[in-house]
Each structure stands twice: as structure tokens, then as C-alpha cells.
Write an enzyme that holds these catalytic residues in place. Structure first.
Site, PDB file in Angstrom:
ATOM      1  N   GLY A   9       0.827  -1.194   0.000  1.00  0.00           N
ATOM      2  CA  GLY A   9       0.000   0.000   0.000  1.00  0.00           C
ATOM      3  C   GLY A   9       0.861   1.243   0.000  1.00  0.00           C
ATOM      4  N   ALA A  10       0.410   2.283   0.705  1.00  0.00           N
ATOM      5  CA  ALA A  10       1.113   3.559   0.659  1.00  0.00           C
ATOM      6  C   ALA A  10       2.545   3.449   1.174  1.00  0.00           C
ATOM      7  CB  ALA A  10       0.335   4.603   1.453  1.00  0.00           C
ATOM      8  N   GLY A  12       4.135   0.414   2.052  1.00  0.00           N
ATOM      9  CA  GLY A  12       4.785  -0.761   1.474  1.00  0.00           C
ATOM     10  C   GLY A  12       5.319  -0.517   0.079  1.00  0.00           C
ATOM     11  N   LYS A 204       7.114   7.382  19.181  1.00  0.00           N
ATOM     12  CA  LYS A 204       6.064   7.542  18.173  1.00  0.00           C
ATOM     13  C   LYS A 204       4.691   7.277  18.770  1.00  0.00           C
ATOM     14  CE  LYS A 204       4.492   6.493  13.570  1.00  0.00           C
ATOM     15  NZ  LYS A 204       4.570   5.661  12.366  1.00  0.00           N
ATOM     16  N   ASN A 208       0.647   8.790  18.631  1.00  0.00           N
ATOM     17  CA  ASN A 208      -0.438   7.967  18.105  1.00  0.00           C
ATOM     18  C   ASN A 208      -1.520   7.682  19.146  1.00  0.00           C
ATOM     19  OD1 ASN A 208       0.537   7.731  15.494  1.00  0.00           O
ATOM     20  ND2 ASN A 208       1.659   5.851  15.889  1.00  0.00           N
ATOM     21  N   ASN A 212      -4.568   9.902  17.550  1.00  0.00           N
ATOM     22  CA  ASN A 212      -5.425   9.030  16.736  1.00  0.00           C
ATOM     23  C   ASN A 212      -6.833   8.897  17.311  1.00  0.00           C
ATOM     24  OD1 ASN A 212      -4.283   7.390  14.227  1.00  0.00           O
ATOM     25  ND2 ASN A 212      -2.565   7.864  15.566  1.00  0.00           N
ATOM     26  N   GLU A 285      -7.401   0.915  13.583  1.00  0.00           N
ATOM     27  CA  GLU A 285      -6.200   0.252  14.100  1.00  0.00           C
ATOM     28  C   GLU A 285      -6.074   0.539  15.600  1.00  0.00           C
ATOM     29  OE1 GLU A 285      -1.685  -0.496  12.353  1.00  0.00           O
ATOM     30  OE2 GLU A 285      -2.711   1.374  11.940  1.00  0.00           O
TER      31      GLU A 285
END
Length: 324
Positions: A9-10, A12, A204, A208, A212, A285
Site C-alpha cells: 500500500g502507501a 509498502g 512515536k 499515536n 489518533n 487500528e
């Protein structure tokens, strides 16, 4: 060096394109229109650091690829336990699995000296299902800092950042990490090998775990959350509780909360990945980013009242998304 990217995806596809540009033997596993576009024209990366096109092999069938030296996981963490049929054909005796995920990884307590060594985190390894598919011994930790989006099938917009910090769960600097780092650097990425990657994970995660869920609950961007005094205070409290939990399980990341807030505010009107998933009707997620941290609070005896309250509200929201 033979590398498969499972979930191109973006992030990867961006990693795979960079590695291919650097000379690695790269194989992307994708699907749908994105796969068709990559097969036809390669991966086009549009970036402020310079646009480029890479044409690695791309397929939806891992059997075509066979065993590789490294598997880079571009999947969401909640997909790991069900990825067995896709990842099994890629695994040789010494294949390393690099999980480019957000939040707490399933291997977190693997080889972590102390009272929690070997403990399973149910939120990210329910009943050991993830470890059964992805043996912790294969894991190379990875903290992903770049921001990318799929602009169109086969087209990746790189917004900012090139750093992928990697490290062994057991600490130290291994040959397999050094070799992967060299391949990433050859492709134009930053890839420091961190002797204690867990500190990077928490740095990080500080952002998040706060931004998030709040963004998903309020539909606000990061700068909006920072500029509103009450949500800015809530973010501060969530970060304080997260650092307390980190310390209880043995990590003391060297970064101030105010610096993390300034960094988030500097990103501007950016929608977090959780808000983007919510708007797209995708599964949130939540398990790796918030639920696992609450579980670690339970394990370590931390109170974390604000984290628990935000988790409760976001969990209810996530259940509604899944039901829909």
C-alpha cells in the site's frame, strides 16, 4: 538480497520502490487496480525529495516469489494473525520479518529482560495467533516515520520523512539489521539500527495513542487538537500516562511532551490514519495503538484514567464501524 513486501500500500509500495531503486531484488504483493497499475507502469513516487519510478516484480500470489531474505509487512497490525496463507510461501529457514506497524508489536516482550519477559499481549497476539503465524524469533522491529498516501493506483505521494528505525527485539546490532539498513540507505531512505528500539516505539506511540483516538472521536486534525486548549491538555495527560506505562515496563524515551506537541502542531491540518480509516469505513487500528497500551497498564499496575476513558469511547466507536 531478496525482499518481499506483503501489503504494498502507501508505505509498502514506497519502501519497495526505494529498495528496488537501491538495487535489491524486490517483489511487491498487492491486489486490485493498484496491482494492475504497478504491473503496467511500475510504482511512481511523487515526492518533494524528487519524483522517481521503480518497476519491481508485482503479484497477488506469494507462491510466485518463494522464500526471501526479508519480508516487509505493509499490512495493518490487525491483519497479521490472518496473514498465514500469504506469508507462509515467503518464509525460508532464516527469513526475517520486518513489521512496519504503528503501536505495540506482538513481539514486544520477546527477549525483554525483566519480570515481563515472554509475556503475551492479547490485544495484538490473541491466544498466540499472531506468534503462530509470525514467530517472534523472525521479527525485526521497525518504527515508520514517513507519511505517504496512495494518490492513484500505482502512484504514491510521499509527503514527508524518510526514516525507518529498525532493531532487534533482544537489543544490540545484528548482521541482518545492518544488511537491511544498508539496502534501505542505498534506496535513499534513512534506516538507523537502534540498539534499544523500544524507546523509539514509545516516542512515536506518544503521539499515536493521543492524537489518533481524539481525532477519530472529534473529526479534528492534529493542529486543531493542539490549538484547542482543552484537547491540548488531554493530549498532555495521555502522553504523561503513556510515559508512565513505558517506564513501568522498562523504557525511558528521551523526549519532552512539549516537543512532541510542537512537532504535531507543525504537521498542520493532517488527518490521522485512524480518522482516515474511520471516514473510509475501514476497521480502526485501535488494538495496537490504544488497547495494547491499556493492557500494559493492567500488567504493570498503572492507573491511566484518561487513557482508559478515551479507549472506552473509541472502542465503542470502532465497534460501530465494524458493524456497519
Amino acid at each position: 538480497m531478496k525482499i518481499a513486501v506483503l501489503g504494498a500500500g502507501a508505505i509498502g509500495a514506497y519502501v519497495g520502490a526505494a529498495l528496488h531503486r537501491g538495487g535489491a531484488d524486490v517483489h511487491l504483493i498487492a491486489r486490485g487496480e493498484h496491482l494492475q497499475a504497478i504491473r503496467a507502469d511500475g510504482v511512481r513516487v511523487n515526492s518533494p525529495r524528487g519524483d522517481f519510478v521503480a518497476k519491481p516484480h508485482a503479484t497477488d500470489d506469494p507462491e510466485e516469489i518463494g522464500p526471501v531474505d526479508y519480508v516487509f509487512l505493509g499490512l495493518k497490525a490487525h491483519s497479521y494473525a490472518s496473514s498465514g496463507p500469504l506469508i507462509a510461501p515467503l518464509l525460508g529457514e532464516k527469513t526475517a520479518v520486518v513489521a512496519g506497524q504503528n503501536g505495540i508489536p506482538w513481539w514486544y516482550f520477546h527477549k525483554l529482560a525483566g519480570p515481563y519477559e515472554g509475556r503475551r499481549i492479547e490485544a495484538v497476539d490473541p491466544g498466540g495467533a499472531t506468534s503462530e503465524v509470525l514467530a517472534p524469533e523472525r521479527a525485526i522491529g521497525c518504527v515508520v516515520y514517513p507519511a505517504t498516501v496512495i494518490e492513484a493506483p500505482g502512484v504514491i505521494r510521499h509527503l514527508e520523512g524518510t526514516r525507518f528505525s529498525i532493531g532487534e527485539p533482544g537489543g544490540g546490532v545484528s548482521d541482518r539489521c545492518t544488511e537491511l539498513s544498508e539496502a534501505m540507505i542505498a534506496g535513499g531512505l534513512k534506516c538507523p539500527v537502534e540498539p534499544n528500539l523500544r524507546d523509539d516505539i514509545w516516542i512515536k506511540l506518544m503521539g499515536n495513542v493521543a492524537f489518533n483516538p481524539i481525532s477519530a472521536l472529534t473529526r479534528a486534525t492534529m493542529v486543531d487538537i493542539c490549538k484547542h486548549p482543552h484537547t491540548r491538555r488531554l493530549v498532555t495527560l495521555l502522553m504523561e500516562e503513556t510515559l508512565d506505562i513505558a517506564a513501568r515496563v522498562g523504557s525511558t524515551p528521551d523526549i519532552s511532551i512539549e516537543k512532541r506537541l510542537r512537532g504535531a502542531e507543525g504537521v498542520g491540518h493532517h488527518k490521522t490514519s485512524m480518522l482516515q480509516d474511520l471516514e473510509a469505513g475501514k476497521q480502526l487500528e485501535l488494538d495496537a495503538i490504544v488497547t495494547a497500551v491499556v493492557e500494559m497498564a493492567d500488567i504493570s499496575g498503572a492507573e491511566a484514567p484518561n487513557l482508559r476513558a478515551v479507549h472506552a469511547a473509541t472502542d465503542l466507536l470502532a465497534r460501530g464501524v465494524t458493524a456497519a
